[in-house]
Design a protein around this motif. Structure first.
Motif, PDB file in Angstrom:
ATOM      1  N   VAL A   4     -17.078 106.433 -40.724  1.00 57.45           N
ATOM      2  CA  VAL A   4     -18.224 105.736 -41.301  1.00 57.45           C
ATOM      3  C   VAL A   4     -19.109 106.754 -42.007  1.00 57.45           C
ATOM      4  O   VAL A   4     -19.550 107.732 -41.401  1.00 57.45           O
ATOM      5  N   ARG A   5     -19.331 106.505 -43.302  1.00 54.99           N
ATOM      6  CA  ARG A   5     -20.236 107.350 -44.091  1.00 54.99           C
ATOM      7  C   ARG A   5     -21.629 106.732 -43.997  1.00 54.99           C
ATOM      8  O   ARG A   5     -21.809 105.530 -44.205  1.00 54.99           O
ATOM      9  N   ILE A   6     -22.602 107.567 -43.695  1.00 61.33           N
ATOM     10  CA  ILE A   6     -24.005 107.142 -43.597  1.00 61.33           C
ATOM     11  C   ILE A   6     -24.761 107.879 -44.692  1.00 61.33           C
ATOM     12  O   ILE A   6     -24.857 109.108 -44.669  1.00 61.33           O
ATOM     13  N   THR A   7     -25.277 107.137 -45.661  1.00 60.73           N
ATOM     14  CA  THR A   7     -25.994 107.743 -46.785  1.00 60.73           C
ATOM     15  C   THR A   7     -27.463 107.352 -46.728  1.00 60.73           C
ATOM     16  O   THR A   7     -27.790 106.167 -46.580  1.00 60.73           O
ATOM     17  N   VAL A   8     -28.344 108.337 -46.846  1.00 57.64           N
ATOM     18  CA  VAL A   8     -29.783 108.068 -46.918  1.00 57.64           C
ATOM     19  C   VAL A   8     -30.070 107.538 -48.322  1.00 57.64           C
ATOM     20  O   VAL A   8     -29.896 108.257 -49.307  1.00 57.64           O
ATOM     21  N   MET A   9     -30.489 106.293 -48.397  1.00 55.20           N
ATOM     22  CA  MET A   9     -30.698 105.649 -49.691  1.00 55.20           C
ATOM     23  C   MET A   9     -32.145 105.732 -50.186  1.00 55.20           C
ATOM     24  O   MET A   9     -32.386 105.949 -51.355  1.00 55.20           O
ATOM     25  N   ARG A  10     -33.085 105.527 -49.273  1.00 59.94           N
ATOM     26  CA  ARG A  10     -34.485 105.486 -49.708  1.00 59.94           C
ATOM     27  C   ARG A  10     -35.413 105.774 -48.532  1.00 59.94           C
ATOM     28  O   ARG A  10     -35.155 105.353 -47.413  1.00 59.94           O
ATOM     29  N   LYS A  11     -36.490 106.473 -48.848  1.00 59.46           N
ATOM     30  CA  LYS A  11     -37.562 106.707 -47.878  1.00 59.46           C
ATOM     31  C   LYS A  11     -38.819 106.025 -48.393  1.00 59.46           C
ATOM     32  O   LYS A  11     -39.108 106.080 -49.578  1.00 59.46           O
ATOM     33  N   ALA A  12     -39.532 105.417 -47.484  1.00 56.49           N
ATOM     34  CA  ALA A  12     -40.805 104.802 -47.841  1.00 56.49           C
ATOM     35  C   ALA A  12     -41.901 105.455 -46.993  1.00 56.49           C
ATOM     36  O   ALA A  12     -41.618 106.121 -46.006  1.00 56.49           O
ATOM     37  N   PHE A  13     -43.144 105.251 -47.383  1.00 56.95           N
ATOM     38  CA  PHE A  13     -44.269 105.740 -46.598  1.00 56.95           C
ATOM     39  C   PHE A  13     -45.418 104.778 -46.774  1.00 56.95           C
ATOM     40  O   PHE A  13     -45.730 104.365 -47.904  1.00 56.95           O
ATOM     41  N   TYR A  14     -46.036 104.407 -45.686  1.00 62.38           N
ATOM     42  CA  TYR A  14     -47.163 103.476 -45.703  1.00 62.38           C
ATOM     43  C   TYR A  14     -48.417 104.231 -45.255  1.00 62.38           C
ATOM     44  O   TYR A  14     -48.765 104.263 -44.075  1.00 62.38           O
ATOM     45  N   PRO A  15     -49.121 104.871 -46.210  1.00 60.78           N
ATOM     46  CA  PRO A  15     -50.275 105.696 -45.845  1.00 60.78           C
ATOM     47  C   PRO A  15     -51.407 104.910 -45.184  1.00 60.78           C
ATOM     48  O   PRO A  15     -52.122 105.457 -44.342  1.00 60.78           O
ATOM     49  N   ASP A  16     -51.563 103.641 -45.544  1.00 61.65           N
ATOM     50  CA  ASP A  16     -52.626 102.847 -44.928  1.00 61.65           C
ATOM     51  C   ASP A  16     -52.374 102.675 -43.432  1.00 61.65           C
ATOM     52  O   ASP A  16     -53.278 102.854 -42.619  1.00 61.65           O
ATOM     53  N   LEU A  17     -51.141 102.378 -43.051  1.00 61.39           N
ATOM     54  CA  LEU A  17     -50.809 102.240 -41.634  1.00 61.39           C
ATOM     55  C   LEU A  17     -50.869 103.581 -40.927  1.00 61.39           C
ATOM     56  O   LEU A  17     -51.342 103.686 -39.789  1.00 61.39           O
ATOM     57  N   SER A  18     -50.421 104.611 -41.613  1.00 63.43           N
ATOM     58  CA  SER A  18     -50.449 105.946 -41.030  1.00 63.43           C
ATOM     59  C   SER A  18     -51.878 106.378 -40.725  1.00 63.43           C
ATOM     60  O   SER A  18     -52.168 106.891 -39.639  1.00 63.43           O
ATOM     61  N   SER A  19     -52.783 106.157 -41.664  1.00 68.06           N
ATOM     62  CA  SER A  19     -54.161 106.594 -41.455  1.00 68.06           C
ATOM     63  C   SER A  19     -54.840 105.810 -40.329  1.00 68.06           C
ATOM     64  O   SER A  19     -55.700 106.341 -39.636  1.00 68.06           O
ATOM     65  N   LEU A  20     -54.425 104.589 -40.125  1.00 68.20           N
ATOM     66  CA  LEU A  20     -55.021 103.774 -39.068  1.00 68.20           C
ATOM     67  C   LEU A  20     -54.453 104.065 -37.681  1.00 68.20           C
ATOM     68  O   LEU A  20     -55.182 104.031 -36.689  1.00 68.20           O
ATOM     69  N   TYR A  21     -53.145 104.352 -37.584  1.00 66.48           N
ATOM     70  CA  TYR A  21     -52.501 104.362 -36.279  1.00 66.48           C
ATOM     71  C   TYR A  21     -51.743 105.636 -35.901  1.00 66.48           C
ATOM     72  O   TYR A  21     -51.487 105.860 -34.721  1.00 66.48           O
ATOM     73  N   GLU A  22     -51.396 106.450 -36.873  1.00 70.10           N
ATOM     74  CA  GLU A  22     -50.552 107.603 -36.568  1.00 70.10           C
ATOM     75  C   GLU A  22     -51.398 108.826 -36.245  1.00 70.10           C
ATOM     76  O   GLU A  22     -52.403 109.082 -36.903  1.00 70.10           O
ATOM     77  N   ARG A  23     -50.955 109.594 -35.241  1.00 72.79           N
ATOM     78  CA  ARG A  23     -51.632 110.853 -34.936  1.00 72.79           C
ATOM     79  C   ARG A  23     -51.367 111.838 -36.071  1.00 72.79           C
ATOM     80  O   ARG A  23     -50.237 111.935 -36.565  1.00 72.79           O
ATOM     81  N   PRO A  24     -52.370 112.584 -36.489  1.00 72.04           N
ATOM     82  CA  PRO A  24     -52.216 113.496 -37.631  1.00 72.04           C
ATOM     83  C   PRO A  24     -51.140 114.564 -37.432  1.00 72.04           C
ATOM     84  O   PRO A  24     -50.539 115.017 -38.397  1.00 72.04           O
ATOM     85  N   GLU A  25     -50.877 114.955 -36.199  1.00 73.42           N
ATOM     86  CA  GLU A  25     -49.903 116.019 -35.964  1.00 73.42           C
ATOM     87  C   GLU A  25     -48.465 115.511 -35.888  1.00 73.42           C
ATOM     88  O   GLU A  25     -47.532 116.286 -35.662  1.00 73.42           O
ATOM     89  N   ALA A  26     -48.259 114.220 -36.095  1.00 72.99           N
ATOM     90  CA  ALA A  26     -46.899 113.668 -36.040  1.00 72.99           C
ATOM     91  C   ALA A  26     -46.031 114.299 -37.127  1.00 72.99           C
ATOM     92  O   ALA A  26     -46.478 114.512 -38.250  1.00 72.99           O
TER      93      ALA A  26
END
Length: 101
Positions: A4-26
């Motif tokens: 099975v070949r696994i290819t990374v097709m796309r990365k997304a980022f949701y800065p609004d959710l990150s700023s609200l809920y993610e720890r900065p050092e993640a």
């Protein structure tokens, strides 16, 4: 059995959710678009994200074991699947394809 070949097709980022809920050092995801990994029937492919592997593993193993049409007829190639990891801040889409080994 097919590999099975696994290819990374796309990365997304949701800065609004990150700023609200993610720890900065993640740590950011190490996967990059275009990366390719091959599953040959045992364990996580070298260098693959462990969290993504926990999400994708059942589908990778199913393709490896010969299962097709994992979600009915939604994929043009019945020996493939397009899935994403479980990261709600930075989801990564992966194309899984059964290939001849």
């Amino acid at each position: 059995m097919a590999k099975v070949r696994i290819t990374v097709m796309r990365k997304a980022f949701y800065p609004d959710l990150s700023s609200l809920y993610e720890r900065p050092e993640a740590e950011a995801c190490p996967m990059e678009e275009g990366m390719i990994f091959i599953y040959e029937g045992s364990g996580i492919p070298k260098g693959f994200c462990e969290n993504a592997w926990e999400t994708l593993r059942p589908y990778v193993e199913a393709l490896y074991q010969g299962k097709r049409k994992l979600y009915g007829n939604w994929m043009k190639d019945e020996a493939s699947a397009l899935l994403c990891c479980n990261d709600g801040f930075r989801p990564v889409s992966f194309l899984l394809e059964a290939i001849e080994g």
